[in-house]
Design a protein around this motif. Structure first.
Motif, PDB file in Angstrom:
ATOM      1  N   ASN A 227       0.843  -1.205   0.000  1.00  0.00           N
ATOM      2  CA  ASN A 227       0.000   0.000   0.000  1.00  0.00           C
ATOM      3  C   ASN A 227       0.878   1.256   0.000  1.00  0.00           C
ATOM      4  OD1 ASN A 227      -2.945  -1.146   0.693  1.00  0.00           O
ATOM      5  ND2 ASN A 227      -1.425  -2.261   1.914  1.00  0.00           N
ATOM      6  N   PRO A 228       1.694   1.429  -1.022  1.00  0.00           N
ATOM      7  CA  PRO A 228       2.671   2.529  -1.010  1.00  0.00           C
ATOM      8  C   PRO A 228       2.040   3.917  -1.023  1.00  0.00           C
ATOM      9  CG  PRO A 228       2.555   1.520  -3.184  1.00  0.00           C
ATOM     10  CD  PRO A 228       1.756   0.647  -2.273  1.00  0.00           C
ATOM     11  N   HIS A 229       0.802   4.005  -1.484  1.00  0.00           N
ATOM     12  CA  HIS A 229       0.192   5.326  -1.604  1.00  0.00           C
ATOM     13  C   HIS A 229      -0.832   5.617  -0.499  1.00  0.00           C
ATOM     14  CE1 HIS A 229       2.249   5.626  -5.392  1.00  0.00           C
ATOM     15  NE2 HIS A 229       1.640   4.546  -5.859  1.00  0.00           N
ATOM     16  N   ALA A 230      -0.899   4.735   0.505  1.00  0.00           N
ATOM     17  CA  ALA A 230      -1.805   4.994   1.628  1.00  0.00           C
ATOM     18  C   ALA A 230      -1.346   6.254   2.346  1.00  0.00           C
ATOM     19  CB  ALA A 230      -1.810   3.805   2.584  1.00  0.00           C
ATOM     20  N   SER A 231      -2.262   7.184   2.565  1.00  0.00           N
ATOM     21  CA  SER A 231      -1.882   8.485   3.120  1.00  0.00           C
ATOM     22  C   SER A 231      -1.772   8.438   4.635  1.00  0.00           C
ATOM     23  CB  SER A 231      -2.907   9.545   2.714  1.00  0.00           C
ATOM     24  OG  SER A 231      -4.188   9.201   3.225  1.00  0.00           O
ATOM     25  N   GLY A 232      -1.016   9.391   5.172  1.00  0.00           N
ATOM     26  CA  GLY A 232      -0.883   9.516   6.621  1.00  0.00           C
ATOM     27  C   GLY A 232       0.196   8.616   7.186  1.00  0.00           C
ATOM     28  N   ARG A 233       0.548   8.889   8.437  1.00  0.00           N
ATOM     29  CA  ARG A 233       1.542   8.073   9.123  1.00  0.00           C
ATOM     30  C   ARG A 233       0.817   7.067  10.003  1.00  0.00           C
ATOM     31  NH1 ARG A 233       6.005  10.853  12.868  1.00  0.00           N
ATOM     32  NH2 ARG A 233       4.160  11.396  14.090  1.00  0.00           N
ATOM     33  N   VAL A 234       1.132   5.795   9.833  1.00  0.00           N
ATOM     34  CA  VAL A 234       0.497   4.734  10.606  1.00  0.00           C
ATOM     35  C   VAL A 234       1.426   4.355  11.755  1.00  0.00           C
ATOM     36  CG1 VAL A 234      -0.410   2.391  10.547  1.00  0.00           C
ATOM     37  CG2 VAL A 234      -0.687   3.885   8.551  1.00  0.00           C
ATOM     38  N   GLY A 235       0.890   4.369  12.965  1.00  0.00           N
ATOM     39  CA  GLY A 235       1.685   4.009  14.138  1.00  0.00           C
ATOM     40  C   GLY A 235       1.104   2.808  14.856  1.00  0.00           C
ATOM     41  N   ILE A 236       1.959   1.895  15.264  1.00  0.00           N
ATOM     42  CA  ILE A 236       1.549   0.689  15.991  1.00  0.00           C
ATOM     43  C   ILE A 236       2.355   0.610  17.278  1.00  0.00           C
ATOM     44  CG2 ILE A 236       1.504  -1.844  15.950  1.00  0.00           C
ATOM     45  CD1 ILE A 236       1.302  -1.633  12.870  1.00  0.00           C
ATOM     46  N   THR A 237       1.677   0.423  18.404  1.00  0.00           N
ATOM     47  CA  THR A 237       2.366   0.238  19.674  1.00  0.00           C
ATOM     48  C   THR A 237       2.045  -1.141  20.225  1.00  0.00           C
ATOM     49  OG1 THR A 237       0.545   1.248  20.933  1.00  0.00           O
ATOM     50  CG2 THR A 237       2.341   2.699  20.237  1.00  0.00           C
ATOM     51  N   VAL A 238       3.004  -1.700  20.964  1.00  0.00           N
ATOM     52  CA  VAL A 238       2.870  -3.033  21.546  1.00  0.00           C
ATOM     53  C   VAL A 238       2.961  -2.918  23.058  1.00  0.00           C
ATOM     54  CG1 VAL A 238       3.936  -5.324  21.740  1.00  0.00           C
ATOM     55  CG2 VAL A 238       3.796  -4.190  19.509  1.00  0.00           C
ATOM     56  N   SER A 239       1.987  -3.500  23.761  1.00  0.00           N
ATOM     57  CA  SER A 239       1.945  -3.424  25.214  1.00  0.00           C
ATOM     58  C   SER A 239       3.022  -4.311  25.844  1.00  0.00           C
ATOM     59  CB  SER A 239       0.572  -3.855  25.741  1.00  0.00           C
ATOM     60  OG  SER A 239      -0.423  -2.928  25.375  1.00  0.00           O
ATOM     61  N   PRO A 240       3.591  -3.857  26.972  1.00  0.00           N
ATOM     62  CA  PRO A 240       4.565  -4.679  27.687  1.00  0.00           C
ATOM     63  C   PRO A 240       3.871  -5.641  28.639  1.00  0.00           C
ATOM     64  CG  PRO A 240       4.341  -2.581  28.798  1.00  0.00           C
ATOM     65  CD  PRO A 240       3.408  -2.540  27.610  1.00  0.00           C
ATOM     66  N   ARG A 241       4.652  -6.513  29.278  1.00  0.00           N
ATOM     67  CA  ARG A 241       4.126  -7.408  30.304  1.00  0.00           C
ATOM     68  C   ARG A 241       5.098  -7.440  31.471  1.00  0.00           C
ATOM     69  NH1 ARG A 241       6.070 -13.088  30.077  1.00  0.00           N
ATOM     70  NH2 ARG A 241       7.872 -13.141  28.663  1.00  0.00           N
ATOM     71  N   LEU A 242       4.560  -7.579  32.649  1.00  0.00           N
ATOM     72  CA  LEU A 242       5.388  -7.615  33.858  1.00  0.00           C
ATOM     73  C   LEU A 242       5.938  -9.015  34.080  1.00  0.00           C
ATOM     74  CD1 LEU A 242       6.328  -6.148  36.509  1.00  0.00           C
ATOM     75  CD2 LEU A 242       4.261  -7.107  37.564  1.00  0.00           C
ATOM     76  N   ILE A 243       7.228  -9.099  34.383  1.00  0.00           N
ATOM     77  CA  ILE A 243       7.866 -10.350  34.775  1.00  0.00           C
ATOM     78  C   ILE A 243       8.302 -10.207  36.228  1.00  0.00           C
ATOM     79  CG2 ILE A 243       9.800 -11.932  34.380  1.00  0.00           C
ATOM     80  CD1 ILE A 243       9.811 -11.101  31.479  1.00  0.00           C
ATOM     81  N   THR A 244       7.710 -10.986  37.110  1.00  0.00           N
ATOM     82  CA  THR A 244       8.076 -10.929  38.526  1.00  0.00           C
ATOM     83  C   THR A 244       9.399 -11.641  38.748  1.00  0.00           C
ATOM     84  OG1 THR A 244       6.953 -12.990  39.090  1.00  0.00           O
ATOM     85  CG2 THR A 244       5.617 -10.955  39.130  1.00  0.00           C
ATOM     86  N   PRO A 245      10.065 -11.399  39.875  1.00  0.00           N
ATOM     87  CA  PRO A 245      11.309 -12.125  40.151  1.00  0.00           C
ATOM     88  C   PRO A 245      11.138 -13.635  40.105  1.00  0.00           C
ATOM     89  CG  PRO A 245      11.100 -10.269  41.638  1.00  0.00           C
ATOM     90  CD  PRO A 245       9.812 -10.341  40.872  1.00  0.00           C
ATOM     91  N   ALA A 246      10.016 -14.155  40.621  1.00  0.00           N
ATOM     92  CA  ALA A 246       9.788 -15.597  40.586  1.00  0.00           C
ATOM     93  C   ALA A 246       9.678 -16.098  39.152  1.00  0.00           C
ATOM     94  CB  ALA A 246       8.528 -15.943  41.371  1.00  0.00           C
ATOM     95  N   GLN A 247       8.987 -15.337  38.307  1.00  0.00           N
ATOM     96  CA  GLN A 247       8.864 -15.726  36.898  1.00  0.00           C
ATOM     97  C   GLN A 247      10.218 -15.671  36.200  1.00  0.00           C
ATOM     98  OE1 GLN A 247       5.879 -12.802  35.917  1.00  0.00           O
ATOM     99  NE2 GLN A 247       4.225 -14.336  35.879  1.00  0.00           N
ATOM    100  N   ALA A 248      11.028 -14.665  36.527  1.00  0.00           N
ATOM    101  CA  ALA A 248      12.344 -14.542  35.927  1.00  0.00           C
ATOM    102  C   ALA A 248      13.221 -15.729  36.320  1.00  0.00           C
ATOM    103  CB  ALA A 248      13.000 -13.242  36.356  1.00  0.00           C
ATOM    104  N   ARG A 249      13.153 -16.144  37.576  1.00  0.00           N
ATOM    105  CA  ARG A 249      13.927 -17.306  38.005  1.00  0.00           C
ATOM    106  C   ARG A 249      13.463 -18.572  37.293  1.00  0.00           C
ATOM    107  NH1 ARG A 249      13.995 -14.396  43.041  1.00  0.00           N
ATOM    108  NH2 ARG A 249      11.978 -15.260  43.646  1.00  0.00           N
ATOM    109  N   ALA A 250      12.148 -18.685  37.074  1.00  0.00           N
ATOM    110  CA  ALA A 250      11.617 -19.851  36.372  1.00  0.00           C
ATOM    111  C   ALA A 250      12.079 -19.873  34.916  1.00  0.00           C
ATOM    112  CB  ALA A 250      10.090 -19.851  36.444  1.00  0.00           C
ATOM    113  N   ILE A 251      12.129 -18.690  34.274  1.00  0.00           N
ATOM    114  CA  ILE A 251      12.605 -18.597  32.898  1.00  0.00           C
ATOM    115  C   ILE A 251      14.058 -19.039  32.825  1.00  0.00           C
ATOM    116  CG2 ILE A 251      13.141 -17.006  31.015  1.00  0.00           C
ATOM    117  CD1 ILE A 251      10.694 -15.351  31.910  1.00  0.00           C
ATOM    118  N   ALA A 252      14.853 -18.578  33.788  1.00  0.00           N
ATOM    119  CA  ALA A 252      16.283 -18.904  33.807  1.00  0.00           C
ATOM    120  C   ALA A 252      16.499 -20.384  34.001  1.00  0.00           C
ATOM    121  CB  ALA A 252      16.996 -18.115  34.895  1.00  0.00           C
ATOM    122  N   ALA A 253      15.628 -21.030  34.787  1.00  0.00           N
ATOM    123  CA  ALA A 253      15.767 -22.465  35.063  1.00  0.00           C
ATOM    124  C   ALA A 253      15.385 -23.291  33.852  1.00  0.00           C
ATOM    125  CB  ALA A 253      14.904 -22.840  36.257  1.00  0.00           C
TER     126      ALA A 253
END
Length: 281
Positions: free
Chosen positions: A255-281
């Motif tokens: 869509n090279p001729h679509a007008s305007g600037r299109v912006g997309i944002t992505v929401s973050p997620r919280l990682i608790t210390p317990a979750q971080a330790r589980a990921i590392a394991a």
């Protein structure tokens, strides 16, 4: 992908390729022939951009100069991660920095902290500035005392090439310890300097989860798993961001001729210390 303001063969910038490879392996329909290009300054245009037959370009780092952008002619392009300024006329895909700051304030409030601090180097980098503003405003709104402890600005320096200095972390720690009332909850909006900062806290005889509790505004496994303790972290969802920016570049190609600037944002997620330790394991 064009990294503007970065030297070629910088191993710390392999993350985009790594994420794209993971996307390839997870979805057989997801196939991208990727080139990674570099320029030391915004005024340099990598030769490959004009000599190779490219379908589109993802821009990251510093804003290319107007002269460089003019030479790209009609080549579809999308800005990736936090924009350097609102004046740069380009589609963009970025993390939700305001949600990041608000999430950090809510986490520290829920953990029982009444006096908090936001601490960072590079205060003029747009992601830092937006996360700091969102954190400060929301923390004050929910009744917290807020200290803003920021390092020196680095005008004209690409954040892609910034090397954290231990002396700056020592200064931030001294300022933090002198703040009244004493802050016990810390929000560190970016993580590239947190190793040096936590080391300076340790040298000042500050013990994590006793004298302070931190939440990071980013989760980079390479950095995180080399820290001396496991703080909470706000994951910006880099795999989703990479998929989104590639998908949107393909859309912009179609869509090279679509007008305007299109912006997309992505929401973050919280990682608790317990979750971080589980990921590392």
């Amino acid at each position: 992908v064009w990294f503007v303001g970065a030297k070629a063969n910088n191993p710390s910038l392999n993350w985009f390729q790594d994420q794209l490879l993971q996307a390839d392996s997870a979805d057989p329909r997801f196939r991208v022939d990727l080139r990674v290009l570099f320029s030391n300054t915004p005024n340099e245009l990598p030769r490959n951009l004009t000599t190779e037959k490219l379908d589109g370009i993802i821009i990251q780092g510093m804003e290319p100069s107007a002269e460089c952008m003019a030479k790209l002619a009609d080549l579809p392009h999308v800005w990736f991660m936090t924009r350097r300024s609102t004046q740069f006329a380009c589609d963009y895909v970025e993390p939700n920095n305001e949600e990041n700051g608000r999430m950090a304030a809510e986490y520290l409030k829920e953990r029982g902290h009444t006096s908090v601090a936001v601490i960072s180097t590079d205060p003029e980098y747009s992601a830092v500035a937006r996360r700091v503003r969102a954190f400060t405003a929301h923390a004050e709104q929910i009744g917290l005392v807020v200290h803003s402890i920021l390092g020196k600005s680095n005008p004209g320096v690409s954040y892609l090439e910034i090397t954290p200095r231990h002396s700056e972390s020592e200064h931030l720690v001294k300022t933090f310890l002198a703040a009244k009332p004493r802050a016990t909850g810390l929000y560190i909006p970016v993580d590239h300097f947190c190793g040096a900062f936590f080391r300076a806290l340790r040298e000042a005889e500050q013990v994590p989860d006793k004298d302070f509790e931190a939440v990071l505004g980013n989760y980079n496994p390479v950095i995180y798993h080399n820290l001396d303790h496991c703080p909470a972290a706000i994951d910006i969802n880099l795999p989703t961001l990479v998929r989104k920016v590639v998908d949107h570049l393909v859309w912009r190609m179609d869509n090279p001729h679509a007008s305007g600037r299109v912006g997309i944002t992505v929401s973050p997620r919280l990682i608790t210390p317990a979750q971080a330790r589980a990921i590392a394991a």
